[in-house]
Design an enzyme around this catalytic site. Structure first.
Site, short mmCIF file in Angstrom:
data_model
loop_
_atom_site.label_atom_id
_atom_site.label_comp_id
_atom_site.label_asym_id
_atom_site.label_seq_id
_atom_site.Cartn_x
_atom_site.Cartn_y
_atom_site.Cartn_z
N GLY A 1 -45.06 -24.25 65.66
CA GLY A 1 -43.32 -24.99 65.50
C GLY A 1 -43.44 -26.43 65.88
O GLY A 1 -44.59 -27.09 65.90
N ASP A 2 -42.93 -27.06 65.55
CA ASP A 2 -41.77 -28.51 65.84
C ASP A 2 -40.42 -28.63 65.85
O ASP A 2 -39.68 -27.82 66.13
CB ASP A 2 -42.73 -29.51 65.33
N ASN B 1 -36.88 -26.85 73.68
CA ASN B 1 -38.59 -26.69 74.03
C ASN B 1 -39.12 -27.73 74.78
O ASN B 1 -39.10 -27.10 76.09
CB ASN B 1 -38.40 -26.01 73.20
N THR C 1 -45.52 -27.14 76.08
CA THR C 1 -45.60 -29.06 75.88
C THR C 1 -44.98 -29.75 76.77
O THR C 1 -45.84 -30.54 77.33
CB THR C 1 -45.25 -29.33 74.58
N GLN D 1 -51.62 -36.48 64.76
CA GLN D 1 -52.54 -35.27 64.87
C GLN D 1 -53.75 -34.87 65.59
O GLN D 1 -54.41 -34.16 66.11
CB GLN D 1 -51.33 -33.57 64.31
N LYS E 1 -54.83 -28.54 61.56
CA LYS E 1 -53.69 -27.49 62.81
C LYS E 1 -52.35 -28.50 63.05
O LYS E 1 -52.74 -29.85 63.76
CB LYS E 1 -54.47 -27.52 64.08
N LYS F 1 -49.52 -31.11 59.03
CA LYS F 1 -48.62 -31.49 60.10
C LYS F 1 -47.48 -31.20 58.74
O LYS F 1 -48.22 -31.28 57.46
CB LYS F 1 -47.63 -32.77 60.50
N SER G 1 -51.49 -23.57 71.46
CA SER G 1 -51.76 -23.28 70.65
C SER G 1 -53.51 -23.24 70.41
O SER G 1 -53.54 -21.53 69.53
CB SER G 1 -51.79 -24.05 69.22
N1 GLU Z 1 -45.82 -29.48 67.36
C1 GLU Z 1 -46.63 -29.77 68.09
C2 GLU Z 1 -47.10 -30.91 68.47
O1 GLU Z 1 -46.61 -32.15 68.12
C3 GLU Z 1 -47.18 -28.65 68.50
C4 GLU Z 1 -48.25 -28.03 66.96
C5 GLU Z 1 -49.27 -26.75 67.55
O2 GLU Z 1 -49.07 -25.46 68.12
O3 GLU Z 1 -50.10 -26.39 66.56
O4 GLU Z 1 -47.96 -31.39 68.58
#
Ligand code: GLU
Length: 447
Positions: A167-168, A243, A212, A113, A92, A128, A379
């Protein structure tokens, strides 16, 4: 900070095996710096080489992404997905579209992550992905064609039980929509749980957009509360205007703080009356314009071209733009100016010198992998709703997010205390995140 001999040799090996990936080395080193006391308490983790294994992604995919721009010219980008660790659940993590993306960036993000997802308490592994594609200045049609081409490769390796991207930077609701459409077409399945950050009309979750930023503010509020303080009446700066920055501003303002500065890659806006969030939302979310245009609507505001937002004085700082945006020098300036708390909305926004400066000064410092875990946590809640073919209300989802962030703070501060670094959220987050993954990996045997 020096590493123990064993950890130093693991780190040197990581450098040798991953040459030129400076951001990945930095992310690994920061975690290793916390793990010395864990290996003393749990020597079995060293014996079964959990750390060496955790530093090696389970699978890395790099692929060509060809697409045609509006003039009919063929463009070629590079796509990545690093599936880092699946000990706790399906891989994820988000997708980043930005010209600076290369394997080292995706690996640093994927590595972080693993621990962040572990801290949420939800059953999600770490991954990622992304591309060196630059969404800036592209038409809507170009974005769609790029996303479709990207998914035409990515679909083979993802799935609701396998790997769930989101997203990121550079990937928001619009891009997730185009990618979901292409995945659905390629697989002939409405597999809602394959991507998160979806639109509300086709399986998205309430609060995911806000998560976030809201989560980061909840974390900081919790951290300040433990020191009999809070955001009420505080002067705040939030770097970035994407965001994360927007919803950090929204929640911090709701809790009584005043955000006086925000930024984008062209410069900084300062509005001592408090930045008007509606204007920022229109400029950034709807019209996709630059932040300097804010001054057209608010005459008292000031734009500093190429300015450094950390030159400003504040009580609380939320670095919410990108990695390594806040240096040791910036940290010193902030502390001198009276900054008492920092919440990282971005991933690894503080350089190692900045992190050490905050910790030494006793600044209430919430590292990204704890403070910004609310995004991926929500998420996880979106995945739960998709699995149950359910949709929760905004209030119910926000309540879950809030209690998850309180819990993240709690387990980080308990781990910090237990391992001899009370109040140190870096140590707490790294250790609490690590131990859970290490236990699961131990249970799974040598895989
Ligand atoms: N990109 C976000 C993070 O850095 C969210 C990742 C997600 O929702 O899977 O955690």
């Amino acid at each position: 900070m020096a590493l123990t001999e064993g950890l130093e040799s693991i780190f040197q090996d990581v450098i040798k095996r991953n040459p030129g990936e400076a951001e990945f080395h930095q992310a690994v080193r920061e975690v290793l710096e916390s793990l010395g006391p864990v290996l003393v308490k749990y020597p079995e983790f060293a014996e079964s080489k959990i750390i060496e294994r955790i530093c090696e992604p389970e699978r890395q995919t790099i692929f060509r992404v060809p697409w045609q721009d509006d003039r009919g010219e063929v463009q070629i980008n590079r796509g990545f997905r690093v599936q880092f660790n699946s000990a706790l659940g399906p891989y994820k993590g988000g997708l980043r579209f930005h010209p600076s993306v290369y394997l080292g960036i995706i690996k640093f993000l994927g590595f972080e992550q693993i621990f962040k997802n572990s801290l949420t308490g939800l059953p999600i592994g770490g991954a990622k992905g992304g591309s060196d594609f630059d969404p800036k200045g592209k038409s809507d049609n170009e974005i769609m064609r790029f996303c479709q081409s990207f998914m035409t490769e990515l679909w083979r390796i993802i799935g609701e039980h396998t790997d769930v991207p989101a997203g990121d930077i550079g990937v928001g609701g619009r891009e997730i929509g185009y990618m979901f459409g292409q995945y659905k077409r390629l697989t002939n399945k409405f597999e809602a749980g394959v991507l998160t950050g979806k639109g509300l009309v086709y399986g998205g979750s309430q609060v995911r957009t806000e998560a976030t930023g809201y989560g980061c503010v909840y974390f900081v509020e919790e951290m300040m509360k433990a020191h009999k303080n809070g955001l009420k009446g505080k002067k705040i700066i939030v770097s970035g205007s994407g965001n994360v920055a927007i919803y950090t501003h929204e929640k911090a303002t709701e809790l009584g703080g005043k955000v006086i500065a925000m930024s984008d890659s062209n410069g900084v806006i300062i509005d001592e009356k408090g930045i008007n969030l509606d204007t920022i939302k229109t400029l950034k979310e709807v019209e996709r314009r630059r932040i300097k245009d804010y001054c057209e609507y608010h005459k008292g505001a000031k734009f500093v071209a190429n300015g450094n937002i950390w030159d400003l004085q504040c009580d609380v700082a939320f670095p919410s733009a990108t990695q390594n945006e806040l240096t040791g020098k910036d940290a010193k300036k902030l502390i001198k100016g009276g900054c008492i708390a920092v919440g990282e909305g971005a991933n690894m926004p503080s350089t190692p010198e900045a992190v050490h400066t905050f910790i030494e000064a006793g600044t209430l410092y919430g590292p990204g992998k704890a403070a910004n875990a609310g995004g991926v946590a929500t998420s996880g809640l979106e995945m739960q709703q998709n699995a149950a073919r359910d949709a929760w209300s905004f209030e119910a989802t926000d309540t879950r997010l809030h209690s998850i962030m309180k819990n993240v703070y709690q387990i980080c501060s308990e781990a910090a205390e237990e391992f001899g670094a009370p109040g140190n959220m870096v140590v707490g987050a790294n250790i609490a995140g690590f131990i859970k993954v290490a236990r699961a990996m131990t249970a799974h045997g040598i895989v």
